[in-house]
Design a protein around this motif. Structure first.
Motif, short mmCIF file in Angstrom:
data_model
loop_
_atom_site.label_atom_id
_atom_site.label_comp_id
_atom_site.label_asym_id
_atom_site.label_seq_id
_atom_site.Cartn_x
_atom_site.Cartn_y
_atom_site.Cartn_z
N MET A 30 0.47 -0.90 -0.12
CA MET A 30 0.08 0.09 0.11
C MET A 30 0.44 1.46 0.37
O MET A 30 2.38 1.03 0.36
CB MET A 30 -0.81 -0.27 1.32
N TYR A 38 -6.69 7.44 -3.74
CA TYR A 38 -6.93 5.73 -3.36
C TYR A 38 -6.22 4.76 -3.13
O TYR A 38 -6.01 3.18 -3.01
CB TYR A 38 -7.78 5.23 -4.53
N LEU A 39 -4.46 4.87 -3.63
CA LEU A 39 -3.30 3.92 -3.64
C LEU A 39 -3.33 4.00 -1.99
O LEU A 39 -2.94 2.59 -1.42
CB LEU A 39 -2.16 4.38 -4.37
N LEU A 43 -7.19 -2.76 -2.44
CA LEU A 43 -9.00 -3.01 -2.56
C LEU A 43 -9.18 -4.40 -2.02
O LEU A 43 -8.05 -5.18 -2.58
CB LEU A 43 -8.36 -2.89 -4.02
N ALA A 55 -2.43 -4.38 -3.05
CA ALA A 55 -3.01 -3.29 -2.88
C ALA A 55 -1.31 -2.98 -4.31
O ALA A 55 -0.79 -3.76 -4.25
CB ALA A 55 -1.91 -3.32 -1.90
N GLN A 77 -15.79 -4.03 -5.82
CA GLN A 77 -14.86 -3.13 -5.17
C GLN A 77 -15.08 -2.38 -4.00
O GLN A 77 -15.58 -1.47 -4.73
CB GLN A 77 -14.01 -2.88 -6.42
N ILE A 79 -12.43 0.23 -1.45
CA ILE A 79 -11.06 0.62 -1.33
C ILE A 79 -11.35 0.63 0.63
O ILE A 79 -11.82 2.04 1.09
CB ILE A 79 -10.27 1.80 -1.69
N LYS A 125 -11.65 5.80 -7.37
CA LYS A 125 -11.22 4.60 -8.65
C LYS A 125 -9.71 3.43 -8.06
O LYS A 125 -8.86 4.30 -8.39
CB LYS A 125 -11.09 5.15 -9.75
N PHE A 126 -9.23 2.57 -7.74
CA PHE A 126 -8.42 1.94 -8.19
C PHE A 126 -7.94 1.70 -9.31
O PHE A 126 -8.81 1.62 -10.26
CB PHE A 126 -8.64 0.74 -7.11
N TYR A 129 -6.10 -3.32 -11.97
CA TYR A 129 -4.62 -4.59 -11.84
C TYR A 129 -4.53 -5.05 -12.76
O TYR A 129 -3.11 -5.90 -12.90
CB TYR A 129 -4.64 -5.17 -9.55
#
Length: 251
Positions: A30, A38-39, A43, A55, A77, A79, A125-126, A129
């Protein structure tokens, strides 16, 4: 805060130790104080029968999945903020007992009977990935996890304290690990690996590699590479439930 049990909320039960493992295997990646807020969290993605944690801080990504009894159409989803995830992992102390998870619109709640934990969700919004996962790497390396970890640790001592860069040189059956720092000190290690492809030279932040090897549990680790500008994919040799991506570094 009350978690809306209304429409759009999702409830499921998990074994505490399994959820804790999911968090411990991914939380190190993370971000800490990134402007991309959002980071600075994890997630959690639920779909029918599956819970996945992801992450990333933009330089590396950690992902772990577990089977779970979840009734869910499509993917959902959320976060969870960094602080919340770390606190939740700390509370999950019972090995076999269950924890009930409620995902609302703006909150997550975890309830064990011993405690109720509630956290706000991060509104954002993640990153996708799936797009970050390297595909088509043709260089597959199998190595002893502990041996690799020790070699990286020794080399890291003489890497640049700020950038932590090390150079990996891959040849048939052999991985050479090199580091140097502004004081002109150099370290070099060689480790025997199971590899039979073409040669490759690639740089990485050694801390990121050590973080990944530190959360893995198997004796053997699988490293998939393609070229010096592409990210590496690391996995446990005999286990597909976790995947780790580390971006390369220019040295």
């Amino acid at each position: 805060p009350t978690v809306e049990e209304g429409p759009g909320s999702l409830t499921f039960n998990l074994v505490q130790s399994k959820l804790r493992r999911l968090i411990e295997r991914t939380s190190f990646a993370m971000a800490q104080q990134d402007v991309r807020y959002y980071l600075n969290g994890m997630l959690l993605e639920v779909q029918s029968g599956l819970l996945r944690a992801v992450a990333t801080d933009g330089h590396r990504l950690a992902m772990c999945s577990m089977e779970a009894v979840i009734q869910q159409e499509g993917k959902h989803q959320v976060i969870v903020p960094r602080k919340g995830i770390l606190e939740l992992a700390r509370l999950l102390t019972e090995q076999d007992a269950e924890v009930a998870i409620v995902l609302g619109q703006h909150h997550i709640r975890a309830n064990t009977g011993e405690f109720t934990f509630t956290s706000k969700l991060v509104d954002g919004k993640f990153p996708d990935y799936e797009r970050v996962l390297p595909r088509g790497g043709d260089k597959l390396v199998l190595a002893d996890r502990q041996g690799l970890r020790e070699a990286f640790s020794r080399t890291a001592i003489l890497s640049n304290e700020k950038y932590r860069g090390i150079r990996l040189t891959l040849a048939s059956g052999l991985l050479k690990i090199q580091a140097n720092n502004p004081e002109q000190e150099e370290a070099e290690e060689e480790i025997v690996v199971d590899y039979s492809g073409s040669g490759l030279e690639i740089g990485f932040n050694v801390s990121y590699l050590l973080d990944v090897l530190g959360v893995m549990g198997t004796e053997q680790v699988r490293l998939i590479l393609s070229d010096s500008n592409s990210s590496a994919l690391l996995q446990e040799a005999d286990n597909d439930d976790s995947a780790y991506v580390v971006m390369p570094m220019r040295l």
